[in-house]
Scaffold this motif. Structure first.
Motif, mmCIF file in Angstrom:
data_model
loop_
_atom_site.group_PDB
_atom_site.id
_atom_site.type_symbol
_atom_site.label_atom_id
_atom_site.label_comp_id
_atom_site.label_asym_id
_atom_site.label_seq_id
_atom_site.Cartn_x
_atom_site.Cartn_y
_atom_site.Cartn_z
ATOM 1 N N ALA A 1 0.814 -1.213 0.000
ATOM 2 C CA ALA A 1 0.000 0.000 0.000
ATOM 3 C C ALA A 1 0.853 1.270 0.000
ATOM 4 C CB ALA A 1 -0.920 -0.021 1.227
ATOM 5 N N ALA A 2 1.783 1.357 0.932
ATOM 6 C CA ALA A 2 2.581 2.583 1.059
ATOM 7 C C ALA A 2 3.525 2.758 -0.128
ATOM 8 C CB ALA A 2 3.367 2.557 2.375
ATOM 9 N N GLY A 3 4.192 1.667 -0.523
ATOM 10 C CA GLY A 3 5.177 1.740 -1.612
ATOM 11 C C GLY A 3 4.534 2.171 -2.923
ATOM 12 N N LEU B 1 10.633 -2.356 -6.143
ATOM 13 C CA LEU B 1 11.147 -3.730 -6.066
ATOM 14 C C LEU B 1 10.297 -4.509 -5.063
ATOM 15 C CD1 LEU B 1 14.924 -2.791 -5.779
ATOM 16 C CD2 LEU B 1 13.591 -3.216 -7.861
ATOM 17 N N GLU B 2 9.654 -5.548 -5.544
ATOM 18 C CA GLU B 2 8.757 -6.338 -4.687
ATOM 19 C C GLU B 2 9.239 -7.781 -4.711
ATOM 20 O OE1 GLU B 2 5.897 -6.100 -2.583
ATOM 21 O OE2 GLU B 2 6.405 -8.227 -2.493
ATOM 22 N N HIS B 3 9.467 -8.358 -3.533
ATOM 23 C CA HIS B 3 10.021 -9.720 -3.552
ATOM 24 C C HIS B 3 8.972 -10.811 -3.772
ATOM 25 C CE1 HIS B 3 9.840 -10.748 1.053
ATOM 26 N NE2 HIS B 3 8.735 -10.245 0.622
ATOM 27 N N CYS C 1 -11.394 -4.948 1.033
ATOM 28 C CA CYS C 1 -10.496 -3.834 1.374
ATOM 29 C C CYS C 1 -11.199 -2.648 2.047
ATOM 30 C CB CYS C 1 -9.748 -3.332 0.143
ATOM 31 S SG CYS C 1 -8.472 -2.129 0.556
ATOM 32 N N ASN C 2 -11.034 -2.561 3.324
ATOM 33 C CA ASN C 2 -11.518 -1.387 4.060
ATOM 34 C C ASN C 2 -10.435 -0.320 3.853
ATOM 35 O OD1 ASN C 2 -12.014 -0.760 7.641
ATOM 36 N ND2 ASN C 2 -12.495 0.480 5.854
ATOM 37 N N PHE C 3 -10.565 0.427 2.730
ATOM 38 C CA PHE C 3 -9.430 1.216 2.242
ATOM 39 C C PHE C 3 -9.189 2.530 2.978
ATOM 40 C CE2 PHE C 3 -13.048 1.828 -0.692
ATOM 41 C CZ PHE C 3 -13.252 3.203 -0.556
ATOM 42 N N GLY D 1 4.797 3.682 5.854
ATOM 43 C CA GLY D 1 3.855 2.584 6.086
ATOM 44 C C GLY D 1 4.062 1.909 7.432
ATOM 45 N N GLU D 2 3.797 0.630 7.430
ATOM 46 C CA GLU D 2 3.735 -0.120 8.692
ATOM 47 C C GLU D 2 5.094 -0.334 9.348
ATOM 48 O OE1 GLU D 2 1.107 -3.518 8.266
ATOM 49 O OE2 GLU D 2 2.052 -4.428 10.023
ATOM 50 N N VAL D 3 6.169 -0.220 8.587
ATOM 51 C CA VAL D 3 7.511 -0.416 9.157
ATOM 52 C C VAL D 3 7.828 0.671 10.202
ATOM 53 C CG1 VAL D 3 8.863 0.914 7.448
ATOM 54 C CG2 VAL D 3 9.865 -1.117 8.500
ATOM 55 N N ASN E 1 -5.162 1.869 9.055
ATOM 56 C CA ASN E 1 -3.798 1.472 8.671
ATOM 57 C C ASN E 1 -3.524 1.762 7.202
ATOM 58 O OD1 ASN E 1 -2.304 0.435 11.030
ATOM 59 N ND2 ASN E 1 -4.223 -0.719 11.249
ATOM 60 N N PHE E 2 -4.537 1.538 6.362
ATOM 61 C CA PHE E 2 -4.331 1.920 4.965
ATOM 62 C C PHE E 2 -4.212 3.438 4.844
ATOM 63 C CE2 PHE E 2 -6.119 -2.295 3.376
ATOM 64 C CZ PHE E 2 -4.859 -2.749 3.024
ATOM 65 N N GLN E 3 -5.008 4.180 5.598
ATOM 66 C CA GLN E 3 -4.911 5.637 5.487
ATOM 67 C C GLN E 3 -3.504 6.105 5.866
ATOM 68 O OE1 GLN E 3 -7.072 7.514 3.936
ATOM 69 N NE2 GLN E 3 -5.714 9.276 4.167
HETATM 70 C C1 LIG Z 1 -5.504 -10.056 6.994
HETATM 71 C C2 LIG Z 1 -5.291 -8.569 7.011
HETATM 72 C C3 LIG Z 1 -6.352 -7.726 6.736
HETATM 73 C C4 LIG Z 1 -6.182 -6.335 6.791
HETATM 74 N N1 LIG Z 1 -7.239 -5.541 6.505
HETATM 75 C C5 LIG Z 1 -7.080 -4.193 6.558
HETATM 76 C C6 LIG Z 1 -8.150 -3.324 6.191
HETATM 77 O O1 LIG Z 1 -9.216 -3.776 5.736
HETATM 78 N N2 LIG Z 1 -7.958 -1.979 6.333
HETATM 79 C C7 LIG Z 1 -6.758 -1.451 6.760
HETATM 80 O O2 LIG Z 1 -6.624 -0.218 6.862
HETATM 81 N N3 LIG Z 1 -5.706 -2.248 7.051
HETATM 82 C C8 LIG Z 1 -5.845 -3.596 6.947
HETATM 83 N N4 LIG Z 1 -4.780 -4.405 7.235
HETATM 84 C C9 LIG Z 1 -3.476 -3.765 7.559
HETATM 85 C C10 LIG Z 1 -2.820 -3.290 6.236
HETATM 86 O O3 LIG Z 1 -2.848 -4.341 5.308
HETATM 87 C C11 LIG Z 1 -1.373 -2.846 6.473
HETATM 88 O O4 LIG Z 1 -1.312 -1.924 7.527
HETATM 89 C C12 LIG Z 1 -0.813 -2.188 5.201
HETATM 90 O O5 LIG Z 1 -0.839 -3.113 4.144
HETATM 91 C C13 LIG Z 1 0.591 -1.683 5.430
HETATM 92 O O6 LIG Z 1 1.086 -1.194 4.215
HETATM 93 P P1 LIG Z 1 2.630 -1.271 3.876
HETATM 94 O O7 LIG Z 1 2.759 -0.832 2.465
HETATM 95 O O8 LIG Z 1 3.413 -0.594 4.918
HETATM 96 O O9 LIG Z 1 2.981 -2.813 3.983
HETATM 97 P P2 LIG Z 1 2.468 -4.010 3.071
HETATM 98 O O10 LIG Z 1 1.166 -3.706 2.449
HETATM 99 O O11 LIG Z 1 2.603 -5.217 3.925
HETATM 100 O O12 LIG Z 1 3.533 -4.065 1.900
HETATM 101 C C14 LIG Z 1 4.874 -4.379 2.101
HETATM 102 C C15 LIG Z 1 5.381 -5.042 0.845
HETATM 103 O O13 LIG Z 1 6.783 -5.193 0.935
HETATM 104 C C16 LIG Z 1 7.133 -6.465 0.453
HETATM 105 N N5 LIG Z 1 8.417 -6.830 1.040
HETATM 106 C C17 LIG Z 1 8.693 -7.189 2.308
HETATM 107 N N6 LIG Z 1 10.001 -7.422 2.454
HETATM 108 C C18 LIG Z 1 10.574 -7.178 1.254
HETATM 109 C C19 LIG Z 1 11.898 -7.262 0.759
HETATM 110 N N7 LIG Z 1 12.909 -7.633 1.546
HETATM 111 N N8 LIG Z 1 12.139 -6.960 -0.539
HETATM 112 C C20 LIG Z 1 11.103 -6.591 -1.357
HETATM 113 N N9 LIG Z 1 9.834 -6.519 -0.954
HETATM 114 C C21 LIG Z 1 9.563 -6.796 0.337
HETATM 115 C C22 LIG Z 1 5.976 -7.345 0.865
HETATM 116 O O14 LIG Z 1 5.900 -8.524 0.079
HETATM 117 C C23 LIG Z 1 4.792 -6.420 0.648
HETATM 118 O O15 LIG Z 1 4.269 -6.496 -0.660
HETATM 119 C C24 LIG Z 1 -4.916 -5.788 7.145
HETATM 120 C C25 LIG Z 1 -3.845 -6.648 7.388
HETATM 121 C C26 LIG Z 1 -4.025 -8.014 7.318
HETATM 122 C C27 LIG Z 1 -2.843 -8.891 7.578
#
Ligand SMILES: Cc1cc2nc3c(=O)[nH]c(=O)nc-3n(C[C@H](O)[C@H](O)[C@H](O)COP(=O)(O)OP(=O)(O)OC[C@H]3O[C@@H](n4cnc5c(N)ncnc54)[C@H](O)[C@@H]3O)c2cc1C
Length: 391
Positions: free
Chosen positions: A12-14, A31-33, A49-51, A363-365, A376-378
């Protein structure tokens, strides 16, 4: 052509960061692994998706610094994301409490983000693992399974530790530490609580029973449904409170939320003095659950036989039902990871590291975690947007 912005993680964040930076004319590569982008988006909200949440405020987030999220959230609001969703003709609805879901499928959100990336000229490489990162004179050098890459800006959007089977890794935290960042202790959030021993034995065969409760931990409480599972407790109220709960901490449930239990029992005693307690409770709670309370905690007698002191005790118990959780189900089922890259060393306007120029965390990191309900998506969209304007 060399990239100007490398983004690790196509979640989402990337993807949001890539869109915003790409629109500014930056040469962006994601880059996505995993073998596809946005896997967590796909599984989110039960496939719908509760976006976002239209009521998003900084108070809906947990962070060691509760002020950090304010700037990014103020500059990229739910209305901005809704505008994009509407431009792509994605039908959506509000479920409850400002939570917006797709009418049809989460796939539409991933497609929208990928279409926007394509329109912004973003290059995306899936099945690409980053093995090593080095700082170089002109930015960052990445050793990946697709060869060596360089860029002046590097964005870490690799998410948290929840749902390892979906590709979650601790990669982002390792990179943060490599560049001198503090990583605050991580733990599973928005996660079912587990019970063991007697508390589990008393409830396990009621698995599937759901009831409204107010779950309390310290000064925090959430009023919503609770679900009994064969391992313990789940449902929105429990998932929400789990983010505030630490092992060993006291938790209690108000089993008659929004009602004064003493008033309720006293009234029932006056109005239905011949009715048994389990019948009375069974009108306010799921019948099997009420019956169980009468087996494990209360004596089941006609209401008229209870003394005022007994009525008071029962009311106190119903309003402060103690839960002795043994733990949580952990990252296997957690929706989010609490803790993470300390915000003290990040700029709240750009998400750039204060220690390493050109390095961003989004994002979540990052140590910002939202409540259940689209928050969390917001945060992912808002922090991605903030970095996308700067990287
Ligand atoms: C079952 C479930 C349901 C959810 N439902 C909701 C919802 O409805 N509404 C909401 O707001 N939040 C929801 N969440 C939380 C939400 O999904 C996360 O907070 C959000 O996706 C975080 O975004 P992000 O981009 O930081 O991380 P992510 O979306 O997790 O993306 C990180 C990406 O990095 C990739 N990655 C990791 N390590 C590496 C690496 N070394 N090299 C390359 N790529 C890598 C991963 O494969 C992934 O694609 C849910 C979570 C889960 C688990």
């Amino acid at each position: 052509m060399e990239s100007e912005v490398l983004i690790i993680g196509g979640g989402a964040a990337g993807l949001m960061c890539a869109i915003v930076a790409g629109r500014r004319g930056r040469r962006v590569r994601v880059l996505e692994h995993a073998n596809r982008c946005g896997k967590k988006i796909l599984m989110s909200g039960g496939g719908r998706c509760n976006f976002t949440n239209t009521g998003t405020t900084p108070a809906n987030f947990l962070s060691a610094n509760p002020h950090f999220c304010k700037s990014a959230l103020a500059r990229y609001t739910p209305a901005h994301f809704i505008e994009m969703v509407e431009q792509h003709d994605i039908a959506y609805h509000e479920k409850e409490l400002g939570q917006l879901f797709c009418d049809d499928s989460s796939k539409q959100i991933v497609k929208m983000l990928l279409d926007e990336c394509a329109a912004a000229g973003v290059r995306i490489d899936v099945s690409c693992s980053v093995e090593r990162i080095e700082a170089s004179a002109d930015g960052y050098a990445l050793h990946t399974t697709l060869g060596k890459m360089r860029a002046p800006s590097l964005v870490i959007a690799s998410g948290g530790l929840s749902i390892p089977s979906m590709g979650a890794t601790g990669f982002g935290y390792e990179i943060a530490r490599q560049f001198g960042h503090e990583v605050l202790p991580t733990r599973a959030g928005l996660v079912p609580l587990t019970l063991t021993g007697r508390p589990l034995a008393e409830l396990a065969d009621l698995s599937g029973v759901s009831l409204p409760v107010a779950a309390h931990c310290g000064k925090t409480s959430f009023r919503n449904a609770m679900l009994i599972t064969h391992r313990g407790l789940s449902g929105p109220s429990i998932l929400q409170i789990s983010s505030y709960w630490q092992p060993g901490q006291a938790l209690h449930l108000d089993l008659l939320p929004g009602q004064d239990a003493l008033e309720f029992l006293s009234q029932q005693q006056r109005d239905r003095s011949a009715a048994e307690l389990k019948t009375v409770l069974g009108d306010a709670l799921p019948k099997r659950f009420a019956q169980r309370l009468c087996e494990i905690a209360f004596a089941n007698r006609p209401m008229r036989q209870f003394t005022p002191a007994e009525i008071r005790q029962m009311a106190q118990r119903l309003a402060h039902w103690p839960v002795v959780a043994s733990g949580t189900e952990g990252y296997r089922t957690a929706e989010v990871t609490l803790g993470g890259v300390d915000t003290d060393e990040l700029s709240s306007t750009t998400m750039e590291s204060k220690l390493a120029k050109g390095l961003y965390f989004i994002g979540e990191v990052v140590d910002v975690t939202g409540w259940l309900g689209g928050y969390n998506f917001q945060w992912a969209w808002a922090s991605g947007h903030a970095a996308g304007l700067a990287a």
